[in-house]
Design a protein around this motif. Structure first.
Motif, short mmCIF file in Angstrom:
data_model
loop_
_atom_site.label_atom_id
_atom_site.label_comp_id
_atom_site.label_asym_id
_atom_site.label_seq_id
_atom_site.Cartn_x
_atom_site.Cartn_y
_atom_site.Cartn_z
N LYS A 125 6.18 6.17 -64.29
CA LYS A 125 6.55 5.62 -62.99
C LYS A 125 7.75 6.37 -62.40
CE LYS A 125 7.87 1.29 -60.69
NZ LYS A 125 8.14 -0.16 -60.88
N ALA A 126 8.74 6.63 -63.27
CA ALA A 126 9.93 7.36 -62.79
C ALA A 126 9.56 8.77 -62.36
CB ALA A 126 10.99 7.39 -63.90
N TYR A 127 8.71 9.41 -63.17
CA TYR A 127 8.30 10.78 -62.81
C TYR A 127 7.58 10.83 -61.47
CZ TYR A 127 5.13 14.69 -62.48
OH TYR A 127 4.41 15.76 -62.01
N ARG A 128 6.62 9.94 -61.27
CA ARG A 128 5.82 9.98 -60.04
C ARG A 128 6.68 9.73 -58.81
NH1 ARG A 128 -0.08 7.38 -60.83
NH2 ARG A 128 -0.28 8.52 -58.87
N LYS A 129 7.65 8.80 -58.95
CA LYS A 129 8.55 8.52 -57.82
C LYS A 129 9.40 9.74 -57.49
CE LYS A 129 12.28 5.38 -56.43
NZ LYS A 129 13.34 6.39 -56.26
N VAL A 183 7.63 16.90 -71.41
CA VAL A 183 8.00 16.51 -72.77
C VAL A 183 7.90 14.99 -72.96
CG1 VAL A 183 9.87 16.48 -74.47
CG2 VAL A 183 9.49 18.50 -73.06
N LEU A 184 8.57 14.24 -72.10
CA LEU A 184 8.62 12.80 -72.30
C LEU A 184 7.30 12.11 -71.98
CD1 LEU A 184 12.16 11.95 -70.88
CD2 LEU A 184 11.51 12.68 -73.17
N GLY A 185 6.48 12.74 -71.18
CA GLY A 185 5.19 12.14 -70.84
C GLY A 185 4.15 12.30 -71.92
N ASP A 186 4.44 13.08 -72.95
CA ASP A 186 3.53 13.28 -74.07
C ASP A 186 4.18 12.67 -75.31
OD1 ASP A 186 2.51 14.70 -76.52
OD2 ASP A 186 1.21 15.66 -75.03
N ALA A 187 3.51 11.69 -75.91
CA ALA A 187 4.11 10.94 -77.02
C ALA A 187 4.50 11.84 -78.19
CB ALA A 187 3.15 9.85 -77.49
N ALA A 188 3.64 12.80 -78.54
CA ALA A 188 3.94 13.67 -79.68
C ALA A 188 5.13 14.58 -79.37
CB ALA A 188 2.71 14.49 -80.03
N VAL A 240 15.78 7.49 -66.94
CA VAL A 240 15.26 6.40 -67.76
C VAL A 240 16.05 6.34 -69.06
CG1 VAL A 240 12.94 6.56 -66.79
CG2 VAL A 240 13.53 7.91 -68.82
N ALA A 241 15.99 5.15 -69.69
CA ALA A 241 16.66 4.97 -70.98
C ALA A 241 15.86 5.63 -72.08
CB ALA A 241 16.84 3.48 -71.27
N LYS A 242 16.54 5.89 -73.20
CA LYS A 242 15.87 6.55 -74.31
C LYS A 242 14.73 5.70 -74.87
CE LYS A 242 16.46 8.43 -78.93
NZ LYS A 242 17.31 8.54 -80.13
N ASP A 243 14.87 4.38 -74.79
CA ASP A 243 13.84 3.50 -75.33
C ASP A 243 12.82 3.07 -74.28
OD1 ASP A 243 15.50 1.94 -73.84
OD2 ASP A 243 15.86 0.41 -75.38
N ALA A 244 12.82 3.73 -73.12
CA ALA A 244 11.85 3.38 -72.07
C ALA A 244 10.43 3.65 -72.57
CB ALA A 244 12.13 4.18 -70.81
N ASP A 245 9.50 2.75 -72.22
CA ASP A 245 8.13 2.98 -72.65
C ASP A 245 7.46 4.03 -71.77
OD1 ASP A 245 7.50 1.70 -70.25
OD2 ASP A 245 7.05 -0.22 -71.21
N GLN A 246 6.25 4.46 -72.17
CA GLN A 246 5.56 5.54 -71.46
C GLN A 246 5.24 5.17 -70.02
OE1 GLN A 246 6.48 7.86 -73.91
NE2 GLN A 246 4.76 8.88 -72.89
N ALA A 247 4.94 3.92 -69.77
CA ALA A 247 4.65 3.50 -68.40
C ALA A 247 5.86 3.67 -67.51
CB ALA A 247 4.17 2.04 -68.40
N ALA A 248 7.06 3.33 -68.04
CA ALA A 248 8.28 3.48 -67.25
C ALA A 248 8.59 4.95 -66.99
CB ALA A 248 9.44 2.79 -67.98
N TYR A 275 15.87 12.57 -70.53
CA TYR A 275 15.95 11.17 -70.12
C TYR A 275 16.84 11.04 -68.88
CZ TYR A 275 13.75 9.98 -74.56
OH TYR A 275 12.87 9.90 -75.60
N LYS A 276 17.93 11.78 -68.88
CA LYS A 276 18.84 11.74 -67.73
C LYS A 276 18.18 12.30 -66.49
CE LYS A 276 23.50 13.13 -66.32
NZ LYS A 276 24.74 13.85 -66.74
N VAL A 277 17.38 13.37 -66.67
CA VAL A 277 16.71 13.98 -65.52
C VAL A 277 15.79 12.98 -64.84
CG1 VAL A 277 15.06 15.75 -64.81
CG2 VAL A 277 16.87 16.32 -66.43
N LEU A 278 15.06 12.18 -65.65
CA LEU A 278 14.12 11.20 -65.07
C LEU A 278 14.79 9.87 -64.77
CD1 LEU A 278 10.85 11.77 -67.15
CD2 LEU A 278 11.47 12.69 -64.91
#
Length: 384
Positions: free
Chosen positions: A28-32, A61-66, A17-25, A12-15
């Motif tokens: 978005k952070a990854y692509r930027k 990891v974070l981009g895959d829900a499972a 984003v907060a731990k409760d960020a949704d998949q869209a967020a 989460y720190k690498v991207l």
């Protein structure tokens, strides 16, 4: 990266984003971040290249829900065990996966399966950084002289093989055009396809061909494939003792690898020319030697040639029949253990086409001396 290293990473720190960020967020952070740090956008910037790898690992990891759920469960488990995560492991876990409280708890037991599984069941091996790929094997054929197959020889081959396109250096894009993260695989380089029965598998992305990026315009030379053909000359050492039709593998002389991967191998099928007098049977050389009737009947000593060496003297015992094989030790083909096979000499008793008067008289006298013994008499005897 070891299991302990994985466990210590805060994705989460690498991207950012907060731990409760949704998949869209998360996406978005990854692509930027990926766009800002991609090696193609910042060629030669090693720091950016390393950041890009970290970003890709985090999104894998974070981009895959499972995967994200399993990762979160792991973080919660460590937090509940006394809190060493992410700064360290509770109970003194070391980088090598030490023990806690003397209980012999091995981190590899906890993480080994988790990190080895692909697909949606755990942290898979898929990566969004370009993977090093071994070059393809290249096959060729060569014809060598008989002597070269026995003593070994060096040959020169001109090869044509698949290689990165010289115009775009394998990117697939027109030089000077801007790269974008592939919209089909979202920079993963692979896509997931269903194979039925509830199973799925990763396949190379059909749009970016695994390169993770697409360009505004395709390369005019390779039309976006990133590949071309190269022609080069190589020298190849053919080992001593090679047989006709044998395939020789020459390490590292095949097609070039991709993204720093090793080259493939060169597979050379060897054809051996025939020899004027010598043949080959396994590791033995063969030779047919003509002898006269009197040499075979009375016995003699004759000289026979060897391949690449001095002649040897062969003793023909009296009464030697046509077709008898004599063995000359150590004058054959080399073996893998350093020894040599033998030279097999077959006797060919010669019958003259024509006889002069003196020779005819001698042969007639020999026939009379045999007292009419019939060598074929046993063929007509009864019994089994």
């Amino acid at each position: 990266m070891s299991n302990a290293d994985w466990a210590n990473r805060d994705f989460y720190k690498v991207l950012g984003v907060a731990k409760d960020a949704d998949q869209a967020a998360v996406k978005k952070a990854y692509r930027k971040l990926a766009r800002e740090n991609h090696p193609d956008s910042k060629p030669g910037d090693k720091a950016a290249e390393e950041r890009f790898k970290q970003i890709a690992e985090a999104y894998d990891v974070l981009g895959d829900a499972a995967k994200r759920k399993e990762y979160d469960d792991m973080r919660s488990m460590f937090a509940g065990a006394g809190g060493g995560f992410p700064g360290g492991f509770p109970g003194g876990f070391g980088q090598g996966g030490g023990s806690a409280g003397g209980g012999g708890f091995d981190l590899s037991d906890l993480f080994g399966d988790m990190f080895s599984r692909g697909g949606g069941g755990g942290f898979g091996t898929r990566t969004r950084t370009p993977r090093a790929a071994r070059g393809a094997d290249v096959e060729a054929e060569a014809t060598i002289p008989f002597e070269g197959s026995i003593d070994g020889t060096t040959i020169s081959l001109r090869l044509s093989s698949d290689a990165p396109c010289p115009t775009c250096s394998g990117t697939g894009g027109k030089p000077g055009t801007k790269p974008h993260i592939c919209p089909t695989c979202e920079g993963a380089g692979v896509v997931v396809s269903s194979v039925g029965g509830g199973f799925s598998m990763n396949e190379t992305c059909p749009e970016c061909h695994g390169r993770q990026l697409v360009y505004d315009e395709a390369c005019p030379t390779c039309h976006g494939s990133g590949r071309g053909m190269s022609s080069r000359a190589v020298s190849a050492r053919i080992p001593a003792g090679v047989k006709d039709g044998q395939k020789i593998r020459l390490k590292g002389k095949g097609a070039a690898g991709e993204n720093g991967g090793p080259p493939g191998d060169l597979l050379v099928t060897v054809h051996v020319k025939g020899h004027r007098i010598f043949g080959r049977k396994g590791d033995n050389l063969t030779l047919e030697v003509p002898v006269t009737f009197d040499e075979a009947a009375l016995g003699s000593e004759i000289k026979v040639p060897t391949l690449g060496g001095s002649p040897v003297t062969l003793r023909i015992p009296p009464g030697t029949p046509n077709g008898r094989v004599f063995r000359v030790r150590g004058r054959g083909a080399p073996r893998k253990d350093g020894t040599k096979g033998d030279l097999l000499v077959t006797v060919d008793v010669q019958v003259p086409d024509a006889l002069d008067e003196a020779t005819r008289a001698a042969v007639t006298a020999y026939r009379d001396a045999r007292s009419g013994a019939d060598p074929r008499a046993a063929l007509f005897q009864g019994g089994a």
